[in-house]
Design an enzyme around this catalytic site. Structure first.
Site, PDB file in Angstrom:
ATOM      1  N   ASP A  45       0.846  -1.197   0.000  1.00  0.00           N
ATOM      2  CA  ASP A  45       0.000   0.000   0.000  1.00  0.00           C
ATOM      3  C   ASP A  45       0.888   1.256   0.000  1.00  0.00           C
ATOM      4  O   ASP A  45       0.389   2.374  -0.058  1.00  0.00           O
ATOM      5  CB  ASP A  45      -1.017   0.000   1.147  1.00  0.00           C
ATOM      6  CG  ASP A  45      -0.378  -0.050   2.521  1.00  0.00           C
ATOM      7  OD1 ASP A  45       0.861  -0.171   2.604  1.00  0.00           O
ATOM      8  OD2 ASP A  45      -1.125   0.034   3.518  1.00  0.00           O
ATOM      9  N   SER A  46       2.196   1.044  -0.017  1.00  0.00           N
ATOM     10  CA  SER A  46       3.132   2.145  -0.285  1.00  0.00           C
ATOM     11  C   SER A  46       2.848   2.764  -1.655  1.00  0.00           C
ATOM     12  O   SER A  46       3.352   3.845  -1.958  1.00  0.00           O
ATOM     13  CB  SER A  46       4.586   1.648  -0.221  1.00  0.00           C
ATOM     14  OG  SER A  46       4.773   0.526  -1.064  1.00  0.00           O
ATOM     15  N   ASP A  88      -1.134  -6.114  -0.079  1.00  0.00           N
ATOM     16  CA  ASP A  88      -1.478  -5.478   1.201  1.00  0.00           C
ATOM     17  C   ASP A  88      -2.975  -5.268   1.348  1.00  0.00           C
ATOM     18  O   ASP A  88      -3.614  -4.684   0.463  1.00  0.00           O
ATOM     19  CB  ASP A  88      -0.813  -4.090   1.281  1.00  0.00           C
ATOM     20  CG  ASP A  88       0.500  -4.110   2.031  1.00  0.00           C
ATOM     21  OD1 ASP A  88       0.789  -5.098   2.737  1.00  0.00           O
ATOM     22  OD2 ASP A  88       1.243  -3.111   1.921  1.00  0.00           O
ATOM     23  N   LYS A 117      -1.222  -9.420   3.113  1.00  0.00           N
ATOM     24  CA  LYS A 117      -0.458  -8.912   4.257  1.00  0.00           C
ATOM     25  C   LYS A 117      -1.339  -7.938   5.030  1.00  0.00           C
ATOM     26  O   LYS A 117      -2.072  -7.151   4.438  1.00  0.00           O
ATOM     27  CB  LYS A 117       0.816  -8.211   3.784  1.00  0.00           C
ATOM     28  CG  LYS A 117       1.644  -7.612   4.935  1.00  0.00           C
ATOM     29  CD  LYS A 117       3.069  -7.322   4.514  1.00  0.00           C
ATOM     30  CE  LYS A 117       3.286  -6.016   3.790  1.00  0.00           C
ATOM     31  NZ  LYS A 117       2.893  -4.819   4.563  1.00  0.00           N
ATOM     32  N   GLU A 186       9.452  -4.049  10.246  1.00  0.00           N
ATOM     33  CA  GLU A 186       9.856  -2.762   9.669  1.00  0.00           C
ATOM     34  C   GLU A 186      10.410  -1.845  10.752  1.00  0.00           C
ATOM     35  O   GLU A 186       9.745  -1.586  11.760  1.00  0.00           O
ATOM     36  CB  GLU A 186       8.641  -2.104   8.975  1.00  0.00           C
ATOM     37  CG  GLU A 186       8.974  -0.763   8.333  1.00  0.00           C
ATOM     38  CD  GLU A 186       7.923  -0.289   7.329  1.00  0.00           C
ATOM     39  OE1 GLU A 186       6.968  -1.027   7.057  1.00  0.00           O
ATOM     40  OE2 GLU A 186       8.094   0.829   6.818  1.00  0.00           O
TER      41      GLU A 186
HETATM   42  O1  KIV Z   1       3.639  -1.060   1.532  1.00  0.00           O
HETATM   43  C1  KIV Z   1       4.794  -1.529   1.496  1.00  0.00           C
HETATM   44  O2  KIV Z   1       5.565  -1.317   0.550  1.00  0.00           O
HETATM   45  C2  KIV Z   1       5.225  -2.363   2.611  1.00  0.00           C
HETATM   46  C3  KIV Z   1       6.661  -2.779   2.672  1.00  0.00           C
HETATM   47  C4  KIV Z   1       7.552  -1.624   2.857  1.00  0.00           C
HETATM   48  C5  KIV Z   1       6.892  -3.832   3.686  1.00  0.00           C
HETATM   49  O3  KIV Z   1       4.424  -2.683   3.451  1.00  0.00           O
HETATM   50 NA    NA Z   2       2.387  -1.704   3.319  1.00  0.00          NA
END
Ligand code: KIV
Ligand code: NA
Length: 270
Positions: A45-46, A88, A117, A186
């Site tokens: 979700d980044s 995510d 996740k 993290e």
């Molecule tokens: O959203 C994301 O990219 C993440 C990773 C940094 C683990 O959750």
């Molecule tokens: Na994330």
């Protein structure tokens, strides 16, 4: 290369072969990552920051995650299709109940994810077990959990001090017992991340800013390609610096994760 599966991830963990995870949000980059030997592709979700220009992941919707998951899944299928695809669950899509989490997870699985996740400690164990029992592989996420950045007070190291470490240890064990096959750590002190890794033989820890003692590593792809709108986090290495292209940079990342040369505790951890 054999396709990465849940049993294969378990074998890698048991053998001590480091798991290389990278985020991707579209078909082309996902296909390049797959071709470069990335074991796990995370539709993080980044994408709220990377693709949408937000300041946090809080505003990312399930529909956005579904769309990008579909793009990535198509990209992986266009090539060798060996990578394990993790997506995510965004903020607000699993917190309400385990039933809500299952409905949201189903959307991502139908879009092509192999695993979902979710962020959070003990309160998520019930949900993790509920999903795993229903055939949905789950990756847990502890330490800095960006969806709760406002409650945490900023993007900072978590699990510092005895009390915080004890709490994280209890959470990690509970999540592993509930059936989480992967656990992202993290911005966690390297020593704590290494200890948790040793204590959890059936759950592979994936570190980001958590030192070199985890079972695997993950980075946001744009970060490791040196493309960043803000300040680069200390735990990132720019793999484009010595590469002549995106595929070469991704392959260098995979090599560095596998041979243990990334991360460097002195430069990338706390
Ligand atoms: O959203 C994301 O990219 C993440 C990773 C940094 C683990 O959750
Ligand atoms: Na994330």
């Amino acid at each position: 290369r054999k396709p990465v599966s849940l049993p294969r991830l378990g074998e890698m963990r048991a053998r001590g072969e480091k798991i290389a995870m990278l985020t991707a949000y579209d078909a082309t980059f996902a296909a390049l990552a797959d071709g470069a030997g990335v074991d796990c592709i995370l539709i993080g979700d980044s994408l709220g920051m990377v693709c949408q220009g937000r300041h946090s992941t809080v505003g990312v919707t399930l529909e956005a995650m579904r769309y990008h998951t579909e793009c990535v899944a198509h990209g992986v299928r266009r090539v060798q299709g060996t990578a394990w695809v993790v997506s995510d669950l965004p903020f607000g899509s699993y917190q309400e109940s385990r039933e809500q989490a299952l409905r949201s997870a189903a959307v991502l699985m139908e879009a092509g994810a192999h695993m979902v996740k979710l962020e959070g400690g003990g309160w998520t164990t019930d949900t993790v077990r509920f999903l795993v029992e229903r055939g949905i592989p789950v990756c847990a996420h502890l330490g800095l959990t960006p969806q709760t950045v406002h409650a945490l007070g900023g993007y900072r190291v978590q699990g510092r001090g005895d009390e915080a470490a004890t709490r994280m240890r209890a959470d990690a064990h509970a999540l592993a017992d509930a059936g989480a096959a992967l656990l992202v750590l993290e911005m966690v002190p390297a020593q704590l991340a290494a200890a948790l890794t040793a204590e959890l033989p059936h759950c592979a820890t994936i570190g980001i800013g958590a030192g070199r003692g985890t079972a695997g590593q993950v980075l946001v792809m744009h970060d490791m390609l040196g493309m960043n709108l803000g300040r680069m986090a200390r735990f990132v290495r720019n793999f484009m610096q010595d590469a002549d292209g995106v595929s070469a940079a991704m392959a260098a990342y995979v090599r560095a994760v596998k041979d243990g040369s990334f991360p460097d505790d002195a430069l990338h951890a706390w």
